[in-house]
Design an enzyme around this catalytic site. Sequence first.
Site, short mmCIF file in Angstrom:
data_model
loop_
_atom_site.label_atom_id
_atom_site.label_comp_id
_atom_site.label_asym_id
_atom_site.label_seq_id
_atom_site.Cartn_x
_atom_site.Cartn_y
_atom_site.Cartn_z
CD GLU A 260 -2.80 -1.17 -0.03
OE1 GLU A 260 -3.36 -0.12 -0.38
OE2 GLU A 260 -2.90 -2.24 -0.65
CD1 TRP A 263 -1.02 -0.80 -4.22
CD2 TRP A 263 -1.48 0.48 -6.00
NE1 TRP A 263 -1.54 -1.61 -5.20
CE2 TRP A 263 -1.85 -0.85 -6.31
CE3 TRP A 263 -1.68 1.46 -6.98
CZ2 TRP A 263 -2.40 -1.23 -7.53
CZ3 TRP A 263 -2.23 1.09 -8.20
CH2 TRP A 263 -2.58 -0.23 -8.47
CD1 TRP A 291 -18.28 12.18 -17.55
CD2 TRP A 291 -18.88 10.24 -16.62
NE1 TRP A 291 -17.15 11.39 -17.46
CE2 TRP A 291 -17.48 10.19 -16.89
CE3 TRP A 291 -19.47 9.12 -16.03
CZ2 TRP A 291 -16.69 9.10 -16.59
CZ3 TRP A 291 -18.68 8.02 -15.73
CH2 TRP A 291 -17.31 8.01 -16.01
CG ASN A 326 -8.02 1.72 2.62
OD1 ASN A 326 -8.33 2.88 2.87
ND2 ASN A 326 -6.83 1.22 2.91
CD1 TRP A 344 -13.88 9.99 -14.24
CD2 TRP A 344 -12.53 10.88 -12.69
NE1 TRP A 344 -12.85 10.62 -14.91
CE2 TRP A 344 -12.01 11.18 -13.99
CE3 TRP A 344 -11.85 11.33 -11.57
CZ2 TRP A 344 -10.85 11.92 -14.16
CZ3 TRP A 344 -10.68 12.07 -11.74
CH2 TRP A 344 -10.19 12.36 -13.03
CD1 TRP A 367 -11.77 9.53 -5.88
CD2 TRP A 367 -13.53 8.88 -7.09
NE1 TRP A 367 -12.86 9.55 -5.05
CE2 TRP A 367 -13.95 9.16 -5.77
CE3 TRP A 367 -14.46 8.47 -8.02
CZ2 TRP A 367 -15.29 9.03 -5.37
CZ3 TRP A 367 -15.80 8.33 -7.64
CH2 TRP A 367 -16.20 8.60 -6.32
#
Length: 437
Positions: A260, A263, A291, A326, A344, A367
């Site tokens: 993590e 990341w 959208w 998470n 988004w 996202w």
Amino acid sequence: MSNEKAITLFWFRRDLRLHDNHGLYKALKESGNVQPLFIFDTAILDKLEDRTDRRVSFLFDRTKELGERLKEKGAVLWMERGRPIEVITRLIKDHPVKAIFTNHDHEPYARKRDEQVRALLEAHGVAFHTFKDQTVFEREEVVKDDGTPYTVFTPYARKWRERLKAEGLPAYPSEQVTGGWHRSTAQQHTELSELGFERAAYEAGPMEPAADLLKRYAARRNTPGVVGTSRIGVHLRFGTVSVRDMVRLGLEHSSTWLNELIWREFFMQILWHFPHVEHGAFRKEYDAIPWRDDEAAFNAWCEGRTGYPLVDAGMRELLRTGFMHNRVRMVTASFLCKHLLINWQLGEAWFARWLMDFDLASNNGNWQWAAGSGCDAAPYFRVFNPTLQLQRFDPKMAYVHQWAPEYGELQFPHPIVDHAFARNRAIATYKQALNAR
């Protein structure tokens, strides 16, 4: 200009600690007569919509604690309010500043800010030194053999780990340096109200995750109804902990937890190499997605009234605490983009407003992962089923009962969209838009 001895300013930013602080260590060891400085940046604070923003209270408290620790060393933390370029212009006019030391910040706003500051200081003959401290590796340090950046996580993580194994972790024991501080007689006192904010209650996780938690992290991290995650994000965001210390804990106790942290650095280097992601899709063809403009549905999502218990529990946890588990972040993000077909970027902005641990690179990267538009993202035809996610990760309903206790009763909202319908609509809409490019 006073007759005081030339000073070195150490500008605290996303590194609010005295221990293992790279830039501070270099300032104390190489320059001396260090005067610590923190600037409450109005370019950032003035954009916050909520005058009771939890992050401002957290930041204020950490700077007060930092000031107290500095007093023990005979130093005074200068706490200024304003735009950094204006504050620093005044400081170098009023004091014999010979250099400013600080640590790198890679967000687009910070890069522009530092370019302005560097140009100002060069014009006045003042040195400006910045150092790597937010991450173990940054910028072009973990790239492909041909020098281009990675856009897929797995090979990036492999190269990251190889480099760490070869080089090890450096240490910058700034807390052990004796002397080197400027003995200021100035009295600095700032109140939260002077920043234009009111006190907000908040909770932050421990600054060092327990070894037992990390050892069980891989098994429990996806279960929101138990204490299975470290909640270290807010401390990494403001630098109240050293990322090098956190990596050492990961190496000792949990490879999954260490992943993590990798990341986090992966998304930071994506933002560095591809700054356009701040304002649009990493994969630009995804900007063509049509959208839906559905204010009612968006408000229902924001307020936790979608009728899907795991989604609603997560959104309510966010509003009440500034935190969201998470796994639930993934489910709620997917629901907005895929089930509701809402941009988004609206969800990204909502999380940016409320998350205590908000970090531009991670928030944007995650996202875009959920929307399918990012690097190494979930494919557009992957649509989380929030009911199956609930059954798998909160089967005893512990998390839902905590944050959406009326679930199962008449007052709980009906689902605002049918899952099968929403899934088919999302896949068809994405496919048509992407094939038309």
